[in-house]
Design an enzyme around this catalytic site. Structure first.
Site, PDB file in Angstrom:
ATOM      1  N   CYS A  49       0.816  -1.260   0.099  1.00  0.00           N
ATOM      2  CA  CYS A  49      -0.076  -0.007   0.006  1.00  0.00           C
ATOM      3  C   CYS A  49       0.782   1.222   0.164  1.00  0.00           C
ATOM      4  O   CYS A  49       0.993   2.121  -0.958  1.00  0.00           O
ATOM      5  CB  CYS A  49      -0.888   0.121   1.231  1.00  0.00           C
ATOM      6  SG  CYS A  49      -1.969  -1.374   1.457  1.00  0.00           S
TER       7      CYS A  49
HETATM    8  N1  SAJ Z   1       6.762   2.035   8.775  1.00  0.00           N
HETATM    9  C1  SAJ Z   1       7.798   2.840   9.185  1.00  0.00           C
HETATM   10  N2  SAJ Z   1       7.581   3.764  10.381  1.00  0.00           N
HETATM   11  C2  SAJ Z   1       6.476   3.918  10.895  1.00  0.00           C
HETATM   12  C3  SAJ Z   1       5.197   3.242  10.225  1.00  0.00           C
HETATM   13  C4  SAJ Z   1       5.466   2.195   9.056  1.00  0.00           C
HETATM   14  O1  SAJ Z   1       8.970   2.700   8.805  1.00  0.00           O
HETATM   15  O2  SAJ Z   1       6.180   5.022  11.586  1.00  0.00           O
HETATM   16  C5  SAJ Z   1       6.912   1.099   7.558  1.00  0.00           C
HETATM   17  C6  SAJ Z   1       6.509  -0.280   7.775  1.00  0.00           C
HETATM   18  O3  SAJ Z   1       7.452  -0.950   8.684  1.00  0.00           O
HETATM   19  C7  SAJ Z   1       6.213  -0.862   6.742  1.00  0.00           C
HETATM   20  C8  SAJ Z   1       5.561   0.378   6.142  1.00  0.00           C
HETATM   21  O4  SAJ Z   1       6.199   1.533   6.521  1.00  0.00           O
HETATM   22  O5  SAJ Z   1       7.194  -1.406   5.961  1.00  0.00           O
HETATM   23  C9  SAJ Z   1       4.059   0.564   5.803  1.00  0.00           C
HETATM   24  O6  SAJ Z   1       3.667   0.308   7.049  1.00  0.00           O
HETATM   25  P1  SAJ Z   1       2.289   0.822   7.537  1.00  0.00           P
HETATM   26  O7  SAJ Z   1       2.009   0.665   9.181  1.00  0.00           O
HETATM   27  O8  SAJ Z   1       1.649   1.846   6.964  1.00  0.00           O
HETATM   28  O9  SAJ Z   1       1.590  -0.748   7.043  1.00  0.00           O
HETATM   29  P2  SAJ Z   1       0.519  -0.888   5.899  1.00  0.00           P
HETATM   30  O10 SAJ Z   1       1.378  -1.079   4.697  1.00  0.00           O
HETATM   31  O11 SAJ Z   1       0.049  -2.438   6.248  1.00  0.00           O
HETATM   32  O12 SAJ Z   1      -0.483  -0.076   5.755  1.00  0.00           O
HETATM   33  C10 SAJ Z   1      -1.759  -0.238   6.342  1.00  0.00           C
HETATM   34  C11 SAJ Z   1      -2.592   0.705   5.220  1.00  0.00           C
HETATM   35  N3  SAJ Z   1      -3.938   0.314   5.175  1.00  0.00           N
HETATM   36  C12 SAJ Z   1      -4.647   0.627   3.961  1.00  0.00           C
HETATM   37  O13 SAJ Z   1      -3.999   0.948   2.865  1.00  0.00           O
HETATM   38  C13 SAJ Z   1      -5.995   0.129   3.836  1.00  0.00           C
HETATM   39  C14 SAJ Z   1      -2.709   2.174   5.890  1.00  0.00           C
HETATM   40  O14 SAJ Z   1      -3.511   2.970   5.408  1.00  0.00           O
HETATM   41  C15 SAJ Z   1      -2.826   2.025   7.435  1.00  0.00           C
HETATM   42  O15 SAJ Z   1      -2.841   3.350   8.115  1.00  0.00           O
HETATM   43  C16 SAJ Z   1      -1.721   1.062   8.192  1.00  0.00           C
HETATM   44  O16 SAJ Z   1      -1.972  -0.345   7.603  1.00  0.00           O
HETATM   45  C17 SAJ Z   1      -1.679   0.841   9.670  1.00  0.00           C
HETATM   46  O17 SAJ Z   1      -2.105   2.015  10.216  1.00  0.00           O
HETATM   47  O18 SAJ Z   1      -1.452  -0.110  10.149  1.00  0.00           O
END
Ligand code: SAJ
Length: 440
Positions: free
Chosen positions: A276
């Protein structure tokens, strides 16, 4: 005589409308279950025979939906599954939940949306509502689906049939917010389209938020994920700047996070993974080129996030050098390979970049991840998660904490390791205080 819209809304409200979900993945399956549990008869259509076969047996293949929850819906006939798109000719309401990845060129890969649309176009009839859920660039619903589904079939949108966009907001593994209780944005091609789509989704999902157009709904989703991608890039750059100044970025973030308003905590890491966050914003920057506009925030953030694996490997090289050791020939253990903690998805995981970059520097690389038994490196080589974690930790010249799964015993790893590069602050205070640990 009642209008087509009135008749369809009545069928949606009394749950006699027949529902089809195209694409039974981590978005489509939960959506199908939520509609079925609300009383609709739902048919999940997916070209993948394994998925359809599993669903026909009432066996779930995604963690968010248990087999115990799925089986009764299949047994009662409330939820069916098929690989045969011709079932669509009987349907009144169709939701399209197919992947929207990037091509190798970095451009949107619309092949899944086009394929689903072409199949659906064969079975379009008066009295249908179609909702696209796949994250995509603003304009897709109007420019790609509308002509192929409506105009090509001589159907007048907003009168004979109804078309809307409603972004999926599934965060796999999350239990507090699910398909049922996550607010759902809905935007129609016309006002009548929005009303019909809201009547359908409102019959199963707790909170519907209507916007004035399909484009507004498409853009809302991109804002949500671009917001995350850019803030993660910003905090990654903070990590680089803090390291230059000899300031502990983790301490700085904890301090900033004490602010109870006007701040949202993000943490730096080895890069941006998942299907995403690294991808959705690029759909927007790609579309903006058609408007002769450069989405500079997105491009800069993408550059910073994409460079983080290389930054991590450079930091490891320098740290080993400080210890009188070359990276070339060093034994490296990558701890955690999934794209985020406590998750079994490796798509776009920065661990793959870190592994390849370490190998290019001549290091001998192993990895451990309880959720990822095997992986294929960017170079196409197969790797298996080491069977004996602590043995591998003891043997490694450097343990690289890439994905901080909660299951790890970080205290034991700290005691057993020679040296740890911690890109996630996985070891916390113990890591900060140990001479054996360097943090991002
Ligand atoms: N990450 C960081 N630092 C952070 C947060 C995330 O490096 O502070 C990295 C994670 O390790 C990962 C990537 O970013 O590699 C994405 O992480 P994410 O927490 O955004 O997780 P996703 O990719 O599963 O995002 C989903 C998304 N959901 C949808 O698109 C419907 C996002 O909108 C959500 O906000 C997110 O989950 C969530 O909040 O967990």
């Amino acid at each position: 005589m009642a209008s087509i819209k009135t008749t369809l809304i009545e069928k949606l409200k009394d749950k006699t409308a027949r529902i089809a979900i195209l694409g039974m993945g981590y978005v489509g399956l939960p959506l199908a279950v939520v509609f079925a549990e609300a009383g609709f008869h739902v048919t999940g259509i997916d070209p993948d025979k394994r998925k359809a076969g599993s669903l026909i047996k009432g066996v779930s293949y995604i963690p968010d939906i248990s087999t115990e929850r799925l089986t009764p819906l299949v047994k009662s006939g409330q939820l069916k599954a098929s690989t045969d798109f011709s079932a669509l000719k009987e349907m009144d309401a169709v939701s399209i939940c197919v992947p929207t990845p990037l091509r190798k060129t970095g451009d949107p890969d619309m092949s899944f949306i086009l394929s689903a649309t072409e199949q659906l176009a064969k079975y379009m009839h008066k009295g249908m509502v179609v909702v696209l859920e796949s994250t995509t660039y603003p304009g897709t619903t109007r420019e790609v689906l509308l002509p192929r589904l409506g105009e090509a079939n001589g159907l007048a949108v907003g009168e004979d049939w109804f078309l809307a966009f409603s972004p999926e907001r599934v965060d796999p593994g999350r239990e507090d917010y699910t398909t049922l209780n996550t607010p759902k944005v809905v935007g129609g091609i016309t006002q009548a389209c929005a009303e019909v789509a809201a009547a359908w989704y409102g019959g199963a999902i707790q909170h519907i938020h209507l916007v004035s157009s399909a484009e507004a709904a498409e853009m809302a989703k991109l804002l949500e994920n671009t917001f995350r991608m850019i803030n993660i890039a910003m905090v990654n750059e903070m990590a680089i700047m803090c390291e230059r100044m000899g300031v502990d970025v983790w301490e700085v973030i904890e301090a900033a996070a004490t602010k109870p308003f006007g701040f949202m905590k993000f943490t730096p890491g080895p890069g941006l993974g998942g299907h995403c966050i690294p991808i959705d914003p690029l759909y927007l920057s790609w579309k903006m080129k058609a408007y002769q506009y450069t989405a500079r925030f997105i491009e800069l953030a993408s550059d910073i996030n994409t460079n983080m694996p290389r930054y991590v490997v450079t930091r490891i090289l320098e740290a080993l050098n400080e210890r009188g050791q070359a990276l070339k020939g060093a034994r490296c253990l990558v701890l955690g390979a999934a794209y985020k903690p406590d998750n079994d998805d490796i798509r776009e995981s920065p661990a793959l970049d870190v592994i390849s970059l370490l190998q290019k520097k001549g290091a001998t690389v192993e990895y451990h991840d309880p959720y990822i038994p095997t992986l294929k490196t960017h170079e196409g080589a197969e790797m298996r998660s080491v069977p004996d974690l602590m043995r591998a930790v003891r043997a490694a010249d450097v343990v690289v904490a890439v994905t901080n799964h909660a299951v790890y015993d970080y205290q034991a790893i700290l005691e057993a390791a020679k040296f740890i590069f911690d890109s996630r602050n996985a070891l916390g205070k113990a890591g900060k205080e140990s001479s054996k640990v360097e943090r991002l």
